[in-house]
Design a protein around this motif. Structure first.
Motif, PDB file in Angstrom:
ATOM      1  N   MET A   1       0.849  -1.173   0.000  1.00 49.87           N
ATOM      2  CA  MET A   1       0.000   0.000   0.000  1.00 49.87           C
ATOM      3  C   MET A   1       0.893   1.234   0.000  1.00 49.87           C
ATOM      4  O   MET A   1       1.719   1.421   0.872  1.00 49.87           O
ATOM      5  N   THR A   2       0.693   2.063  -0.985  1.00 50.31           N
ATOM      6  CA  THR A   2       1.509   3.262  -1.103  1.00 50.31           C
ATOM      7  C   THR A   2       0.811   4.442  -0.429  1.00 50.31           C
ATOM      8  O   THR A   2      -0.407   4.417  -0.226  1.00 50.31           O
ATOM      9  N   PRO A   3       1.550   5.460  -0.090  1.00 49.86           N
ATOM     10  CA  PRO A   3       0.931   6.639   0.507  1.00 49.86           C
ATOM     11  C   PRO A   3      -0.100   7.298  -0.416  1.00 49.86           C
ATOM     12  O   PRO A   3      -1.073   7.876   0.053  1.00 49.86           O
ATOM     13  N   GLU A   4       0.111   7.189  -1.726  1.00 51.45           N
ATOM     14  CA  GLU A   4      -0.838   7.790  -2.664  1.00 51.45           C
ATOM     15  C   GLU A   4      -2.207   7.123  -2.575  1.00 51.45           C
ATOM     16  O   GLU A   4      -3.242   7.780  -2.642  1.00 51.45           O
ATOM     17  N   VAL A   5      -2.204   5.808  -2.400  1.00 49.67           N
ATOM     18  CA  VAL A   5      -3.466   5.068  -2.282  1.00 49.67           C
ATOM     19  C   VAL A   5      -4.192   5.462  -1.007  1.00 49.67           C
ATOM     20  O   VAL A   5      -5.408   5.689  -1.003  1.00 49.67           O
ATOM     21  N   VAL A   6      -3.445   5.565   0.079  1.00 52.23           N
ATOM     22  CA  VAL A   6      -4.040   5.959   1.360  1.00 52.23           C
ATOM     23  C   VAL A   6      -4.615   7.365   1.259  1.00 52.23           C
ATOM     24  O   VAL A   6      -5.743   7.621   1.714  1.00 52.23           O
ATOM     25  N   LEU A   7      -3.882   8.269   0.666  1.00 54.91           N
ATOM     26  CA  LEU A   7      -4.368   9.639   0.520  1.00 54.91           C
ATOM     27  C   LEU A   7      -5.588   9.703  -0.388  1.00 54.91           C
ATOM     28  O   LEU A   7      -6.507  10.496  -0.148  1.00 54.91           O
ATOM     29  N   ASP A   8      -5.615   8.868  -1.422  1.00 58.59           N
ATOM     30  CA  ASP A   8      -6.775   8.827  -2.315  1.00 58.59           C
ATOM     31  C   ASP A   8      -8.022   8.349  -1.577  1.00 58.59           C
ATOM     32  O   ASP A   8      -9.107   8.927  -1.717  1.00 58.59           O
TER      33      ASP A   8
END
Length: 89
Positions: A1-8
């Motif tokens: 899980m990347t930070p971009e996915v979490v932020l999305d």
């Protein structure tokens, strides 16, 4: 899980919350403003006069828009659950 996915995911959740809260609160604010103007013009300073119309408008909005709001929440939850395999890896 990347930070971009979490932020999305977090951004979509916040946008859904803002949309649902605005849908409920905005009519109540408009009715409160109208009642306040009426109270200022007539010099009637009764607290229940401002509370009851706002309460009724809020309840009516929840009754009318409730199914749509529930559908939005269920679609978001369904999207979260179905995206678990993609998020995990």
């Amino acid at each position: 899980m990347t930070p971009e996915v979490v932020l999305d995911i977090f951004r979509e959740a916040l946008w859904l919350i803002v949309t649902l809260v605005t849908l409920i609160v905005a009519p109540s604010l408009v009715v409160g403003l109208i009642v306040s103007i009426f109270q200022a013009a007539t010099q009637i300073n009764e607290q229940t006069l401002s509370f009851l119309p706002r309460l009724l408008v809020t309840l009516i909005v929840i009754i009318i828009a409730g199914p749509w709001m529930l559908t939005q929440l269920m679609e978001y939850t369904d999207m979260l659950i179905t995206s678990i395999p993609d998020v995990i890896g």
